[in-house]
Motif scaffolding. Structure first.
Motif, PDB file in Angstrom:
ATOM      1  N   THR A  22       4.937  15.056  -5.658  1.00 27.44           N
ATOM      2  CA  THR A  22       6.344  15.277  -5.362  1.00 27.44           C
ATOM      3  C   THR A  22       6.881  14.341  -4.283  1.00 27.44           C
ATOM      4  N   CYS A  23       6.125  13.300  -3.888  1.00 24.10           N
ATOM      5  CA  CYS A  23       6.658  12.514  -2.767  1.00 24.10           C
ATOM      6  C   CYS A  23       6.714  11.000  -2.981  1.00 24.10           C
ATOM      7  N   SER A  24       5.767  10.424  -3.676  1.00 23.44           N
ATOM      8  CA  SER A  24       5.639   8.970  -3.884  1.00 23.44           C
ATOM      9  C   SER A  24       5.256   8.179  -2.626  1.00 23.44           C
ATOM     10  N   THR A  25       4.912   8.866  -1.550  1.00 23.82           N
ATOM     11  CA  THR A  25       4.501   8.132  -0.339  1.00 23.82           C
ATOM     12  C   THR A  25       3.111   7.522  -0.473  1.00 23.82           C
ATOM     13  N   CYS A  26       2.400   7.895  -1.509  1.00 26.63           N
ATOM     14  CA  CYS A  26       1.042   7.367  -1.699  1.00 26.63           C
ATOM     15  C   CYS A  26       1.051   6.167  -2.643  1.00 26.63           C
ATOM     16  N   HIS A  27       2.231   5.571  -2.819  1.00 25.82           N
ATOM     17  CA  HIS A  27       2.380   4.384  -3.681  1.00 25.82           C
ATOM     18  C   HIS A  27       1.468   3.260  -3.196  1.00 25.82           C
ATOM     19  N   LEU A  28       0.677   2.731  -4.114  1.00 21.56           N
ATOM     20  CA  LEU A  28      -0.208   1.611  -3.814  1.00 21.56           C
ATOM     21  C   LEU A  28      -0.062   0.571  -4.920  1.00 21.56           C
ATOM     22  N   ILE A  29      -0.252  -0.681  -4.556  1.00 21.91           N
ATOM     23  CA  ILE A  29      -0.108  -1.764  -5.522  1.00 21.91           C
ATOM     24  C   ILE A  29      -1.491  -2.385  -5.780  1.00 21.91           C
ATOM     25  N   PHE A  30      -1.868  -2.391  -7.037  1.00 21.44           N
ATOM     26  CA  PHE A  30      -3.184  -2.883  -7.427  1.00 21.44           C
ATOM     27  C   PHE A  30      -3.100  -4.336  -7.873  1.00 21.44           C
ATOM     28  N   LYS A  31      -4.228  -5.044  -7.755  1.00 19.91           N
ATOM     29  CA  LYS A  31      -4.319  -6.345  -8.399  1.00 19.91           C
ATOM     30  C   LYS A  31      -4.324  -6.092  -9.900  1.00 19.91           C
ATOM     31  N   GLU A  32      -3.789  -7.051 -10.642  1.00 18.35           N
ATOM     32  CA  GLU A  32      -3.631  -6.813 -12.070  1.00 18.35           C
ATOM     33  C   GLU A  32      -4.955  -6.443 -12.744  1.00 18.35           C
ATOM     34  N   ALA A  33      -6.014  -7.174 -12.425  1.00 20.53           N
ATOM     35  CA  ALA A  33      -7.308  -6.922 -13.072  1.00 20.53           C
ATOM     36  C   ALA A  33      -7.813  -5.515 -12.746  1.00 20.53           C
ATOM     37  N   ASP A  34      -7.611  -5.113 -11.504  1.00 16.85           N
ATOM     38  CA  ASP A  34      -8.043  -3.765 -11.099  1.00 16.85           C
ATOM     39  C   ASP A  34      -7.199  -2.707 -11.799  1.00 16.85           C
ATOM     40  N   TYR A  35      -5.920  -2.991 -11.903  1.00 12.60           N
ATOM     41  CA  TYR A  35      -5.001  -2.042 -12.535  1.00 12.60           C
ATOM     42  C   TYR A  35      -5.417  -1.793 -13.987  1.00 12.60           C
ATOM     43  N   GLU A  36      -5.737  -2.888 -14.683  1.00 16.45           N
ATOM     44  CA  GLU A  36      -6.132  -2.776 -16.092  1.00 16.45           C
ATOM     45  C   GLU A  36      -7.391  -1.948 -16.258  1.00 16.45           C
ATOM     46  N   LYS A  37      -8.253  -1.988 -15.253  1.00 13.75           N
ATOM     47  CA  LYS A  37      -9.555  -1.305 -15.354  1.00 13.75           C
ATOM     48  C   LYS A  37      -9.494   0.172 -14.975  1.00 13.75           C
ATOM     49  N   LEU A  38      -8.367   0.604 -14.431  1.00 19.06           N
ATOM     50  CA  LEU A  38      -8.294   2.009 -14.010  1.00 19.06           C
ATOM     51  C   LEU A  38      -8.531   2.913 -15.221  1.00 19.06           C
ATOM     52  N   PRO A  39      -9.396   3.900 -15.048  1.00 19.48           N
ATOM     53  CA  PRO A  39      -9.805   4.696 -16.208  1.00 19.48           C
ATOM     54  C   PRO A  39      -8.683   5.525 -16.818  1.00 19.48           C
ATOM     55  N   GLU A  40      -7.727   5.932 -15.994  1.00 17.80           N
ATOM     56  CA  GLU A  40      -6.661   6.767 -16.544  1.00 17.80           C
ATOM     57  C   GLU A  40      -5.305   6.103 -16.382  1.00 17.80           C
ATOM     58  N   LYS A  41      -4.523   6.153 -17.444  1.00 18.90           N
ATOM     59  CA  LYS A  41      -3.160   5.626 -17.382  1.00 18.90           C
ATOM     60  C   LYS A  41      -2.284   6.661 -16.674  1.00 18.90           C
ATOM     61  N   PRO A  42      -1.193   6.188 -16.057  1.00 19.61           N
ATOM     62  CA  PRO A  42      -0.326   7.152 -15.371  1.00 19.61           C
ATOM     63  C   PRO A  42       0.311   8.145 -16.342  1.00 19.61           C
ATOM     64  N   GLY A  43       0.370   9.380 -15.949  1.00 17.36           N
ATOM     65  CA  GLY A  43       1.037  10.397 -16.749  1.00 17.36           C
ATOM     66  C   GLY A  43       2.542  10.366 -16.504  1.00 17.36           C
ATOM     67  N   ASP A  44       3.287  11.135 -17.285  1.00 19.70           N
ATOM     68  CA  ASP A  44       4.748  11.143 -17.161  1.00 19.70           C
ATOM     69  C   ASP A  44       5.207  11.538 -15.768  1.00 19.70           C
ATOM     70  N   GLU A  45       4.540  12.536 -15.209  1.00 20.43           N
ATOM     71  CA  GLU A  45       4.949  12.994 -13.870  1.00 20.43           C
ATOM     72  C   GLU A  45       4.754  11.890 -12.841  1.00 20.43           C
ATOM     73  N   GLU A  46       3.625  11.176 -12.987  1.00 19.23           N
ATOM     74  CA  GLU A  46       3.375  10.084 -12.042  1.00 19.23           C
ATOM     75  C   GLU A  46       4.419   8.982 -12.226  1.00 19.23           C
ATOM     76  N   LEU A  47       4.739   8.656 -13.463  1.00 19.73           N
ATOM     77  CA  LEU A  47       5.726   7.605 -13.725  1.00 19.73           C
ATOM     78  C   LEU A  47       7.098   7.993 -13.167  1.00 19.73           C
ATOM     79  N   ASP A  48       7.467   9.246 -13.327  1.00 23.39           N
ATOM     80  CA  ASP A  48       8.752   9.700 -12.781  1.00 23.39           C
ATOM     81  C   ASP A  48       8.783   9.531 -11.268  1.00 23.39           C
ATOM     82  N   MET A  49       7.672   9.873 -10.649  1.00 22.80           N
ATOM     83  CA  MET A  49       7.612   9.783  -9.196  1.00 22.80           C
ATOM     84  C   MET A  49       7.583   8.322  -8.750  1.00 22.80           C
ATOM     85  N   LEU A  50       6.881   7.481  -9.497  1.00 26.34           N
ATOM     86  CA  LEU A  50       6.831   6.054  -9.155  1.00 26.34           C
ATOM     87  C   LEU A  50       8.219   5.430  -9.209  1.00 26.34           C
ATOM     88  N   ASP A  51       9.052   5.921 -10.113  1.00 30.70           N
ATOM     89  CA  ASP A  51      10.420   5.402 -10.210  1.00 30.70           C
ATOM     90  C   ASP A  51      11.169   5.536  -8.891  1.00 30.70           C
TER      91      ASP A  51
END
Ligand code: FES
Length: 117
Positions: free
Chosen positions: A50-79
């Motif tokens: 509910t806050c988005s204060t934990c926003h972190l930016i990954f390197k592209e290669a690391d981002y691609e390797k993350l085991p789970e894709k963001p869910g809708d709730e996470e995407l809404d919060m990232l917005d």
């Protein structure tokens, strides 16, 4: 156990690197909290998406390797996060795996607590 340790480096906007570590199964929010990593306002909602204060930016290669894709709730919060990138995630939603050892993530310069909006 040593083999469960996952090293993570947080890179501030000014380039300063903060070395830290967690265990397999910890979230990146846990790493910040458990090590008292000095990131002002980070993790304000304690991982309740509910806050988005934990926003972190990954390197592209690391981002691609993350085991789970963001869910809708996470995407809404990232917005609501400032400085959103194509490789942004919420730290409270990222669970450490052994593969992530040595991970380096960028901390955005501005932290937005969406709850204040
Ligand atoms: Fe609030 Fe992650 S800690 S959304």
């Amino acid at each position: 156990r040593q083999q469960d340790v996952v090293n993570v480096t947080f890179v501030r906007a000014n380039g300063e690197k903060i070395k830290s570590s967690g265990k397999v199964g910890d979230s990146l929010l846990d790493v910040v909290v458990n090590n008292n990593v000095d990131l002002d306002g980070f993790g304000a909602c304690e991982g309740t998406l509910t806050c988005s204060t934990c926003h972190l930016i990954f390197k592209e290669a690391d981002y691609e390797k993350l085991p789970e894709k963001p869910g809708d709730e996470e995407l809404d919060m990232l917005d609501l996060a400032y400085e959103l990138t194509d490789t942004s995630r919420l730290g409270c939603q990222i669970t450490l795996t052994k593969d992530m050892d040595g991970l380096e993530v960028q901390v955005p310069a501005t932290i937005n607590d969406a709850r204040a909006a």
